[in-house]
Scaffold this motif. Sequence first.
Motif: not given
Length: 399
Positions: A78-81, A229-234
């Motif tokens: 998920m992080l990579f994509v 915030v980007g990771i929370i949204a992810l």
Amino acid sequence: MNTTEIFLIALTIIYSLPYLIWRIGRTDYFAPLVVVQIITGILLGPGVLGAAFPDYYAFVFNKQVIQALNGITWWSVMLFVWVAGIELDLRQAWQHRLETSITAGLALGVPLGLGCVVALGMLMFEGWMGAKAMPWQFVLGMGMSCAVTALPILILLMEKLEILRQPIGQRILRYASMDDIAIWAVLALILLDWERVGRQGAFLLGFAISAYGIRKLMAWLPERDRWYVGIIALAATGFAADWAGLHFMVGAFLAGAILDGCWFNQNQLDMLRHHLLLTVMPVYFISAGLKTNWAMGGAAVLVVAGVLLLVSVFGKLLGIHLAGKILKWRRGEASLIGWLLQTKALIMIIFANVLLDKEIISSETFTALLLMAVLSTMLTVPVVSPKLARMQALISRAE
């Protein structure tokens, strides 16, 4: 031994064995470390070493260990994509929209069409289509698997070839970026579930509204807060997409695609991608290999993998050469670009994993696709290196 100890034994194997093969064998020219990791996963899986030494497989890769590894693979990919989505530069694509749309369209459309023809042939035999698939889903999924280009791995290979920041490298990124968007759009179409169409409609509407809010928030936040915030949204978008029946990987890509790369430090984005490949993605690559299945017979799987590889390579080269003729590229460019766009190893494996998870393809088909992805990626650098040297020599003489 308890589950924790066996889990750590599995991690030791996952990180050490591919590294030793890659380092001692000096395979980097034809098989980057990520390819070696995938091949190692196939060898460690139930179809090869698992069949030869079933007690080893049952001990190391038992149900509890596989469940623990799955948690790492879900989040790492998920992080990579998400990073791949952030790195899409749609503004550059828009500035060169005619050239980009022609090239990307032909690079995707020709192998997709040929792949669909092969898939129609596969439907004549039992065991290739998944238990929950409709024929059109299987055919379109196989066609797109033949058309995929792995943007993150393409970036790594162009860095290795020292052309990423050159004009030719930026052009190739534009073409691959447009195809990347098409890949995820097609995946979303394949995963549409008419029984849950209300949920999916609610997700798309909610995502459109939240995307506007997230973009406004990101533009206002300082950079150090944008990462968090980007990771929370992810995580939230991945959950919402999976709840709607579209799979969390679709959500992960969308969560990155709505963000502008200029909001993040490019060096930090590059380092994050490299650190993910170093620390957690090996677990994903090995896990992909562990899902392989040879129940239909190794010969049948190898034949299908070979046909898919032929169609994929020929279709991509034909599409790019047609684009080169239309756009009047200089000699050698079409061949160089066509071979670089053969790189499939990561995104196609993610794509095929989603199809396998949703039972659109069988595990035997997944094995054939995995072999095709590995072989197409292994061809890239050995074929491209001499072509690139010749093209650079021609440019130097012309200047």
